[in-house]
Design a protein around this motif. Sequence first.
Motif, short mmCIF file in Angstrom:
data_model
loop_
_atom_site.label_atom_id
_atom_site.label_comp_id
_atom_site.label_asym_id
_atom_site.label_seq_id
_atom_site.Cartn_x
_atom_site.Cartn_y
_atom_site.Cartn_z
N ASN A 175 4.65 28.98 83.90
CA ASN A 175 5.30 27.69 83.79
C ASN A 175 4.30 26.57 83.49
O ASN A 175 4.67 25.54 82.94
N ALA A 176 3.04 26.76 83.85
CA ALA A 176 2.00 25.75 83.60
C ALA A 176 1.49 25.91 82.17
O ALA A 176 0.48 26.56 81.93
N LYS A 177 2.19 25.32 81.22
CA LYS A 177 1.81 25.47 79.82
C LYS A 177 0.66 24.55 79.43
O LYS A 177 -0.11 24.86 78.54
N LEU A 178 0.58 23.39 80.05
CA LEU A 178 -0.52 22.46 79.77
C LEU A 178 -1.30 22.22 81.05
O LEU A 178 -0.79 21.62 82.00
N ARG A 179 -2.52 22.71 81.08
CA ARG A 179 -3.39 22.57 82.24
C ARG A 179 -4.58 21.70 81.85
O ARG A 179 -5.23 21.97 80.83
N VAL A 180 -4.87 20.69 82.64
CA VAL A 180 -5.94 19.76 82.30
C VAL A 180 -6.99 19.76 83.42
O VAL A 180 -6.66 19.52 84.59
N ILE A 181 -8.23 20.03 83.04
CA ILE A 181 -9.37 19.98 83.96
C ILE A 181 -10.11 18.68 83.68
O ILE A 181 -10.49 18.41 82.53
N ASP A 207 -6.20 10.47 69.12
CA ASP A 207 -4.87 10.48 69.71
C ASP A 207 -4.02 11.66 69.26
O ASP A 207 -3.06 12.03 69.94
N GLU A 208 -4.36 12.24 68.10
CA GLU A 208 -3.54 13.33 67.58
C GLU A 208 -3.51 14.54 68.51
O GLU A 208 -2.57 15.35 68.46
N ILE A 209 -4.49 14.67 69.39
CA ILE A 209 -4.53 15.84 70.27
C ILE A 209 -3.32 15.87 71.21
O ILE A 209 -2.87 16.94 71.62
N VAL A 210 -2.78 14.71 71.53
CA VAL A 210 -1.61 14.65 72.43
C VAL A 210 -0.42 15.32 71.77
O VAL A 210 0.24 16.19 72.37
N ASN A 211 -0.11 14.94 70.53
CA ASN A 211 1.02 15.54 69.82
C ASN A 211 0.79 17.02 69.55
O ASN A 211 1.73 17.83 69.61
N VAL A 212 -0.45 17.38 69.24
CA VAL A 212 -0.75 18.79 68.98
C VAL A 212 -0.51 19.64 70.22
O VAL A 212 0.11 20.71 70.15
N CYS A 213 -0.97 19.17 71.36
CA CYS A 213 -0.78 19.93 72.60
C CYS A 213 0.71 20.05 72.94
O CYS A 213 1.17 21.12 73.36
N GLN A 214 1.46 18.98 72.76
CA GLN A 214 2.89 19.03 73.02
C GLN A 214 3.59 20.02 72.08
O GLN A 214 4.46 20.79 72.50
N SER A 215 3.19 20.02 70.82
CA SER A 215 3.78 20.92 69.84
C SER A 215 3.48 22.37 70.19
O SER A 215 4.37 23.24 70.11
N LEU A 216 2.25 22.64 70.59
CA LEU A 216 1.87 24.01 70.93
C LEU A 216 2.61 24.52 72.16
O LEU A 216 3.05 25.68 72.21
N THR A 217 2.78 23.67 73.16
CA THR A 217 3.50 24.10 74.36
C THR A 217 4.97 24.35 74.06
O THR A 217 5.60 25.23 74.67
N ARG A 218 5.54 23.61 73.12
CA ARG A 218 6.93 23.86 72.71
C ARG A 218 7.06 25.21 72.02
O ARG A 218 8.16 25.80 71.99
N LYS A 219 5.97 25.68 71.45
CA LYS A 219 5.95 27.01 70.82
C LYS A 219 5.62 28.10 71.84
O LYS A 219 5.31 29.23 71.49
N ASN A 220 5.68 27.74 73.11
CA ASN A 220 5.43 28.67 74.22
C ASN A 220 3.96 29.09 74.32
O ASN A 220 3.63 30.15 74.85
N LYS A 221 3.07 28.24 73.80
CA LYS A 221 1.64 28.49 73.93
C LYS A 221 1.13 27.87 75.23
O LYS A 221 1.69 26.89 75.73
N ILE A 222 0.07 28.44 75.76
CA ILE A 222 -0.61 27.86 76.92
C ILE A 222 -1.82 27.09 76.42
O ILE A 222 -2.60 27.60 75.62
N VAL A 223 -1.97 25.85 76.86
CA VAL A 223 -3.09 25.00 76.43
C VAL A 223 -3.87 24.57 77.66
O VAL A 223 -3.29 24.02 78.61
N ILE A 224 -5.16 24.83 77.64
CA ILE A 224 -6.04 24.43 78.74
C ILE A 224 -7.04 23.42 78.20
O ILE A 224 -7.79 23.72 77.27
#
Length: 202
Positions: free
Chosen positions: A23-29, A110-127
């Motif tokens: 469920n944690a598709k976007l994890r930020v350290i 700033d584009e990294i925000v939209n990219v990360c959102q797009s990837l998580t919508r594709k069911n990718k995990i982003v760290i």
Amino acid sequence: MEISHKRDVKTALKGQFTTIEENAKLRVICGPMFSGKTTKLINIIHTYAAQDRRIQVFKPQLDHRYATKEIVSHDNKSIAAIGITNAEELYAFADKTDVFAIDEAQFFGDEIVNVCQSLTRKNKIVIISGLDFDFKARPFGSMPALLSLADEIIKLNAVCNFCAGHASFSHRTTTEVETLVLGEKDKYVPLCRSCYLEVLKA
């Protein structure tokens, strides 16, 4: 309207719910310099690798302090990585990657925000790993937006260079005034809030 409780969920449906990890598709350290962010990122990567996930690690092309084709932690842990100049380059890896690991994310625009959102919508995990503050203790780049969108935030502290307390700030010891200045212990020291404020008064 009443909020439903777990006890109201039918036991037969239990297997249809995602696990905490899935469920944690976007994890930020996040944290200051020398807090172990890259080490934590590498450890998480190894965890996904043990699950036979398809993983790709990325770093900003401009960050070549230790290596050009690896991310390297301050305690000399390393892992192969691809250098990119723009976060939108990540899209090219979407068909062959399950887990995207991105180090030093504050260096992307700033584009990294939209990219990360797009990837998580594709069911990718982003760290994501990055500095939450710049050397003036201001929110750094797109990190605040990424933190606000994160499913999980891992906040790390360093050891204060003066009092050995919990350090949250990266203090620059040189006279350079640009926000983006690459460096290590030759240019930065981690400080706790109290010591950071004392330095500002000096």
